[in-house]
Design an enzyme around this catalytic site. Structure first.
Site, short mmCIF file in Angstrom:
data_model
loop_
_atom_site.label_atom_id
_atom_site.label_comp_id
_atom_site.label_asym_id
_atom_site.label_seq_id
_atom_site.Cartn_x
_atom_site.Cartn_y
_atom_site.Cartn_z
N HIS A 135 0.67 -9.09 -3.13
CA HIS A 135 -0.23 -8.49 -4.12
C HIS A 135 -1.51 -8.01 -3.45
CE1 HIS A 135 -2.56 -8.35 -7.99
NE2 HIS A 135 -3.55 -8.66 -7.16
N GLU A 136 -2.10 -8.86 -2.62
CA GLU A 136 -3.37 -8.50 -1.99
C GLU A 136 -3.22 -7.35 -1.01
OE1 GLU A 136 -6.09 -9.44 -3.10
OE2 GLU A 136 -5.22 -10.91 -4.46
N HIS A 139 -3.25 -3.98 -2.75
CA HIS A 139 -4.57 -3.43 -3.06
C HIS A 139 -5.07 -2.56 -1.91
CE1 HIS A 139 -5.66 -5.01 -6.92
NE2 HIS A 139 -5.50 -6.27 -6.58
N GLU A 206 -4.95 -4.00 -11.17
CA GLU A 206 -4.29 -5.30 -11.07
C GLU A 206 -2.82 -5.20 -11.45
OE1 GLU A 206 -5.38 -8.08 -9.73
OE2 GLU A 206 -7.22 -7.00 -9.26
#
Length: 287
Positions: A135-136, A139, A206
């Site tokens: 997920h990070e 980004h 998100e």
């Protein structure tokens, strides 16, 4: 792995058009000079933020760089994910706090940094940690730091002009003295509108990082499980409600403040955990 640059470009375009329209409307009260200086200050601040986003976030979290010897599992997971995405290896950090969270920062993949707290490393298993790191990294690959800074710059211009409107209305220095209600409306609604747009973009980021990260790891349910643990963990061990930490909260994988904290509500840029989990479970059901 397919990222979403088109979606990010569209969000940026919509953001530019919407906020630029507000800037024109608010700036019309004072003319070009005030608009120029408000824009100069807001853009300058956010250009600085863009180029120093990693330093600001890491400093706020008191994060320390770690070697592969110190964090072998974290290094192995990130290296595997970065290699699979054909992206460079980011710098890795750990923040010594019980608050379970993680974030990525940096203006592009070559300048990226990923940080996990000791709290999150303690409560997640390896599968869940892999999902969080995916997920990070998403980004970073989706250039979300750029979108945040564009939003911040435009919102800053609107807020500065709205403050001018309030000041001018108080001291009677505006050429629009005949309509003080217009000044009041602009000074109140301008910043609110800018904040609404920023929150909408942040929540969309998100959701997108959840989807991209789940695609990168191939395990949406692991991220759903991690989010459940993080949500519960934050209620037990939130970050202290300090302005310096609040300014970096949008980078975290989940709202780092306890639900009900005034500052947590004020700076919340995350969609509800339940909605994010539901979307991840839908990804599995739709296969």
């Amino acid at each position: 792995m397919t990222w979403h640059p088109q979606a990010n470009r569209l969000k940026t375009f919509v953001l530019l058009v919407g906020m630029s329209t507000l800037i024109v409307v608010v700036g019309a009260i004072f003319g070009r000079t005030a608009l120029f200086f408000a824009t100069l200050v807001a853009v300058g601040i956010n250009v600085y933020t863009y180029y120093n986003s990693d330093k600001l976030a890491l400093r706020a979290m008191h994060a320390q760089p770690v070697s592969e010897v110190q964090a072998p599992v974290m290094y192995r997971i990130v290296r595997e994910l970065a290699t699979g995405a054909h992206q460079p290896m980011p710098r890795l950090y750990i923040s010594d706090t019980n608050a379970p969270n993680a974030f990525a920062t940096g203006r592009n993949p070559r300048n990226a940094a990923v940080c996990c707290t000791t709290g999150i490393l303690e409560i997640l298993n390896e599968r869940e940690l892999r999902a969080v790191l995916g997920h990070e990294l998403s980004h970073v690959y989706n250039r979300d730091i750029l979108i945040s800074c564009v939003a911040g710059a435009l919102a800053g211009v609107i807020t500065a002009l709205a403050n001018m409107a309030m000041w001018a209305g108080t001291f009677g220095t505006t050429r629009d003295e005949e309509n003080p209600f217009a000044l009041l409306l602009v000074s109140l609604l301008g910043p609110i509108a800018a904040t609404v747009v920023r929150l909408a973009v942040s929540r969309s980021r998100e959701y997108q990082a959840d989807e991209s990260g789940a695609m990168l790891t191939g395990d949406p349910l692991a991220l759903a499980s991690a989010l459940r643990k993080i949500s519960s963990g934050v209620q037990a061990a939130p970050l202290p409600p300090e302005p310096q930490l609040a300014s970096q909260a949008h980078l975290m994988i989940a709202n780092p403040f306890r639900v009900g904290d005034r500052i947590g509500s004020l700076f919340s840029t995350h969609p509800p955990i339940e909605d994010r989990i539901r979307r991840l479970e839908t990804m599995v059901a739709g296969r």
